[in-house]
Scaffold this motif. Structure first.
Motif, PDB file in Angstrom:
ATOM      1  N   LEU A  62       0.841  -1.190   0.000  1.00 48.96           N
ATOM      2  CA  LEU A  62       0.000   0.000   0.000  1.00 48.96           C
ATOM      3  C   LEU A  62       0.875   1.239   0.000  1.00 48.96           C
ATOM      4  O   LEU A  62       1.690   1.424   0.886  1.00 48.96           O
ATOM      5  CB  LEU A  62      -0.927   0.013   1.220  1.00 48.96           C
ATOM      6  CG  LEU A  62      -1.802   1.269   1.391  1.00 48.96           C
ATOM      7  CD1 LEU A  62      -2.802   1.370   0.250  1.00 48.96           C
ATOM      8  CD2 LEU A  62      -2.513   1.245   2.738  1.00 48.96           C
ATOM      9  N   ASN A  63       0.699   2.067  -1.016  1.00 50.81           N
ATOM     10  CA  ASN A  63       1.383   3.354  -1.091  1.00 50.81           C
ATOM     11  C   ASN A  63       0.343   4.435  -0.827  1.00 50.81           C
ATOM     12  O   ASN A  63      -0.586   4.629  -1.625  1.00 50.81           O
ATOM     13  CB  ASN A  63       2.024   3.546  -2.470  1.00 50.81           C
ATOM     14  CG  ASN A  63       2.848   4.816  -2.549  1.00 50.81           C
ATOM     15  OD1 ASN A  63       2.330   5.920  -2.426  1.00 50.81           O
ATOM     16  ND2 ASN A  63       4.143   4.658  -2.775  1.00 50.81           N
ATOM     17  N   LEU A  64       0.463   5.120   0.296  1.00 52.56           N
ATOM     18  CA  LEU A  64      -0.566   6.058   0.722  1.00 52.56           C
ATOM     19  C   LEU A  64      -0.730   7.217  -0.255  1.00 52.56           C
ATOM     20  O   LEU A  64      -1.854   7.645  -0.546  1.00 52.56           O
ATOM     21  CB  LEU A  64      -0.249   6.585   2.122  1.00 52.56           C
ATOM     22  CG  LEU A  64      -0.282   5.537   3.252  1.00 52.56           C
ATOM     23  CD1 LEU A  64       0.082   6.185   4.574  1.00 52.56           C
ATOM     24  CD2 LEU A  64      -1.674   4.905   3.346  1.00 52.56           C
ATOM     25  N   TYR A  66      -0.029   7.385  -3.574  1.00 48.46           N
ATOM     26  CA  TYR A  66      -0.660   6.967  -4.823  1.00 48.46           C
ATOM     27  C   TYR A  66      -2.111   6.518  -4.588  1.00 48.46           C
ATOM     28  O   TYR A  66      -2.955   6.663  -5.473  1.00 48.46           O
ATOM     29  CB  TYR A  66       0.144   5.851  -5.474  1.00 48.46           C
ATOM     30  CG  TYR A  66       1.387   6.346  -6.168  1.00 48.46           C
ATOM     31  CD1 TYR A  66       1.299   7.131  -7.312  1.00 48.46           C
ATOM     32  CD2 TYR A  66       2.655   6.036  -5.682  1.00 48.46           C
ATOM     33  CE1 TYR A  66       2.447   7.597  -7.952  1.00 48.46           C
ATOM     34  CE2 TYR A  66       3.798   6.492  -6.318  1.00 48.46           C
ATOM     35  CZ  TYR A  66       3.684   7.278  -7.452  1.00 48.46           C
ATOM     36  OH  TYR A  66       4.813   7.739  -8.077  1.00 48.46           O
ATOM     37  N   THR A  67      -2.389   5.963  -3.402  1.00 50.95           N
ATOM     38  CA  THR A  67      -3.771   5.602  -3.094  1.00 50.95           C
ATOM     39  C   THR A  67      -4.649   6.840  -3.010  1.00 50.95           C
ATOM     40  O   THR A  67      -5.776   6.862  -3.529  1.00 50.95           O
ATOM     41  CB  THR A  67      -3.836   4.831  -1.753  1.00 50.95           C
ATOM     42  OG1 THR A  67      -3.061   3.635  -1.859  1.00 50.95           O
ATOM     43  CG2 THR A  67      -5.273   4.466  -1.412  1.00 50.95           C
ATOM     44  N   PHE A  70      -5.192   8.092  -6.512  1.00 50.16           N
ATOM     45  CA  PHE A  70      -6.177   7.242  -7.195  1.00 50.16           C
ATOM     46  C   PHE A  70      -7.600   7.582  -6.768  1.00 50.16           C
ATOM     47  O   PHE A  70      -8.505   7.733  -7.602  1.00 50.16           O
ATOM     48  CB  PHE A  70      -5.861   5.770  -6.917  1.00 50.16           C
ATOM     49  CG  PHE A  70      -7.002   4.835  -7.182  1.00 50.16           C
ATOM     50  CD1 PHE A  70      -7.474   4.647  -8.481  1.00 50.16           C
ATOM     51  CD2 PHE A  70      -7.608   4.147  -6.142  1.00 50.16           C
ATOM     52  CE1 PHE A  70      -8.532   3.784  -8.730  1.00 50.16           C
ATOM     53  CE2 PHE A  70      -8.659   3.285  -6.373  1.00 50.16           C
ATOM     54  CZ  PHE A  70      -9.130   3.095  -7.673  1.00 50.16           C
ATOM     55  N   LEU A  71      -7.830   7.727  -5.457  1.00 53.44           N
ATOM     56  CA  LEU A  71      -9.176   7.996  -4.950  1.00 53.44           C
ATOM     57  C   LEU A  71      -9.670   9.381  -5.362  1.00 53.44           C
ATOM     58  O   LEU A  71     -10.841   9.551  -5.734  1.00 53.44           O
ATOM     59  CB  LEU A  71      -9.195   7.856  -3.425  1.00 53.44           C
ATOM     60  CG  LEU A  71      -8.952   6.439  -2.891  1.00 53.44           C
ATOM     61  CD1 LEU A  71      -8.889   6.447  -1.365  1.00 53.44           C
ATOM     62  CD2 LEU A  71     -10.043   5.482  -3.368  1.00 53.44           C
ATOM     63  N   SER A 119     -13.409   0.059 -11.015  1.00 53.84           N
ATOM     64  CA  SER A 119     -13.265   1.514 -10.944  1.00 53.84           C
ATOM     65  C   SER A 119     -13.682   2.174 -12.253  1.00 53.84           C
ATOM     66  O   SER A 119     -14.178   3.307 -12.251  1.00 53.84           O
ATOM     67  CB  SER A 119     -11.819   1.890 -10.615  1.00 53.84           C
ATOM     68  OG  SER A 119     -10.934   1.432 -11.612  1.00 53.84           O
ATOM     69  N   ARG A 164      -2.520   4.006 -12.053  1.00 53.37           N
ATOM     70  CA  ARG A 164      -2.717   4.554 -10.708  1.00 53.37           C
ATOM     71  C   ARG A 164      -2.989   3.447  -9.695  1.00 53.37           C
ATOM     72  O   ARG A 164      -2.511   3.499  -8.546  1.00 53.37           O
ATOM     73  CB  ARG A 164      -3.866   5.568 -10.733  1.00 53.37           C
ATOM     74  CG  ARG A 164      -3.519   6.876 -11.420  1.00 53.37           C
ATOM     75  CD  ARG A 164      -4.599   7.917 -11.213  1.00 53.37           C
ATOM     76  NE  ARG A 164      -5.804   7.610 -11.968  1.00 53.37           N
ATOM     77  CZ  ARG A 164      -6.040   8.024 -13.202  1.00 53.37           C
ATOM     78  NH1 ARG A 164      -5.135   8.763 -13.841  1.00 53.37           N
ATOM     79  NH2 ARG A 164      -7.163   7.723 -13.820  1.00 53.37           N
ATOM     80  N   ILE A 165      -3.751   2.428 -10.100  1.00 53.33           N
ATOM     81  CA  ILE A 165      -4.047   1.318  -9.189  1.00 53.33           C
ATOM     82  C   ILE A 165      -2.786   0.520  -8.895  1.00 53.33           C
ATOM     83  O   ILE A 165      -2.522   0.129  -7.740  1.00 53.33           O
ATOM     84  CB  ILE A 165      -5.143   0.417  -9.795  1.00 53.33           C
ATOM     85  CG1 ILE A 165      -6.468   1.168  -9.849  1.00 53.33           C
ATOM     86  CG2 ILE A 165      -5.301  -0.862  -8.992  1.00 53.33           C
ATOM     87  CD1 ILE A 165      -7.568   0.431 -10.564  1.00 53.33           C
ATOM     88  N   ALA A 168      -0.611   2.332  -6.529  1.00 52.21           N
ATOM     89  CA  ALA A 168      -1.195   2.422  -5.192  1.00 52.21           C
ATOM     90  C   ALA A 168      -1.205   1.082  -4.466  1.00 52.21           C
ATOM     91  O   ALA A 168      -0.869   1.007  -3.276  1.00 52.21           O
ATOM     92  CB  ALA A 168      -2.611   2.975  -5.275  1.00 52.21           C
ATOM     93  N   LEU A 169      -1.574   0.003  -5.185  1.00 53.40           N
ATOM     94  CA  LEU A 169      -1.824  -1.268  -4.518  1.00 53.40           C
ATOM     95  C   LEU A 169      -1.128  -2.456  -5.149  1.00 53.40           C
ATOM     96  O   LEU A 169      -1.183  -3.558  -4.591  1.00 53.40           O
ATOM     97  CB  LEU A 169      -3.345  -1.554  -4.504  1.00 53.40           C
ATOM     98  CG  LEU A 169      -4.231  -0.501  -3.841  1.00 53.40           C
ATOM     99  CD1 LEU A 169      -5.693  -0.790  -4.149  1.00 53.40           C
ATOM    100  CD2 LEU A 169      -4.003  -0.474  -2.341  1.00 53.40           C
TER     101      LEU A 169
END
Length: 208
Positions: A62-64, A66-67, A70-71, A119, A164-165, A168-169
């Motif tokens: 988990l990269n905060l 990039y998460t 993404f959101l 998404s 992006r996903i 992030a993940l």
């Protein structure tokens, strides 16, 4: 024969999916109760065993930053898509022109494939109609498509969502593959641009 470490890793990968099914069951009922929790766990166990699918490898990464990126971008796309669909629905001059667009993802992770499809589908204007898991390809029904450049713009948007996903993940393998494939794509695009430039130069020379 699998080792105890491999069996433990498989179990760890299945736990989030099991809990997700229980959470989905609770959300469908719209209330928390011990009865709903127990029935959700029972149904999740039945689905996991009776409708077994190959284990989805979760990178547990988990990269905060990039998460968050993404959101935020996903929220922006949902608002923008909602406004665009509303304008189309209210426009008296709108002529339906839809398309089925195939998007070949650059990673081979079932987890990334699923998240990218979900998404993309929750943004008004497009929805996944089929998935080719072997080739990691999404087939999407897209509204208001009239020209080939609009198809390419949409396809690039889905690939940006995948990127992006992954950042992030995705697992480290997903990130490395994405960077490698993007580098290859960039090299191909540069070569096409050089060929096009050379063709136009020869054409101008012939005309002169």
């Amino acid at each position: 024969m699998s080792t105890p470490k491999q069996r433990l890793a498989t179990f760890a990968n299945q736990v989030p999916l099991f809990l997700g099914l229980v959470l989905l069951w609770m959300l469908l009922w719209g209330s928390f109760s011990w009865l709903n929790l127990l029935t959700g766990m029972l149904l999740a166990a039945i689905v996991s065993v009776g409708f077994y699918l190959p284990a989805v490898e979760l990178g547990l990464r988990l990269n905060l930053w990039y998460t968050l990126t993404f959101l935020v971008r996903l929220g922006f796309d949902i608002v923008r898509g909602s406004l665009q669909v509303a304008v189309l629905a209210l426009s008296p001059r709108y002529t339906p022109s839809n398309a089925i667009v195939a998007v070949h993802l650059r990673t081979r992770s079932d987890f990334i494939l699923t998240l990218t499809g979900v998404s993309t589908s929750i943004v008004p204007g497009a929805i996944v109609v089929d998935v080719d898991r072997v080739r990691s390809t999404l087939y999407l029904h897209v509204l208001n498509v009239h020209r080939p450049d609009q198809v390419e713009r949409f396809r690039n948007g889905v690939l940006d969502e995948e990127r992006r996903i992954v950042m992030a993940l995705g697992s480290r393998e997903d990130v490395e593959r994405l960077r490698r494939v993007r580098g290859e794509d960039r090299s191909v695009q540069d070569q096409r641009a050089r060929d096009q430039h050379a063709h136009e130069k020869r054409k101008r020379g012939g005309t002169a």
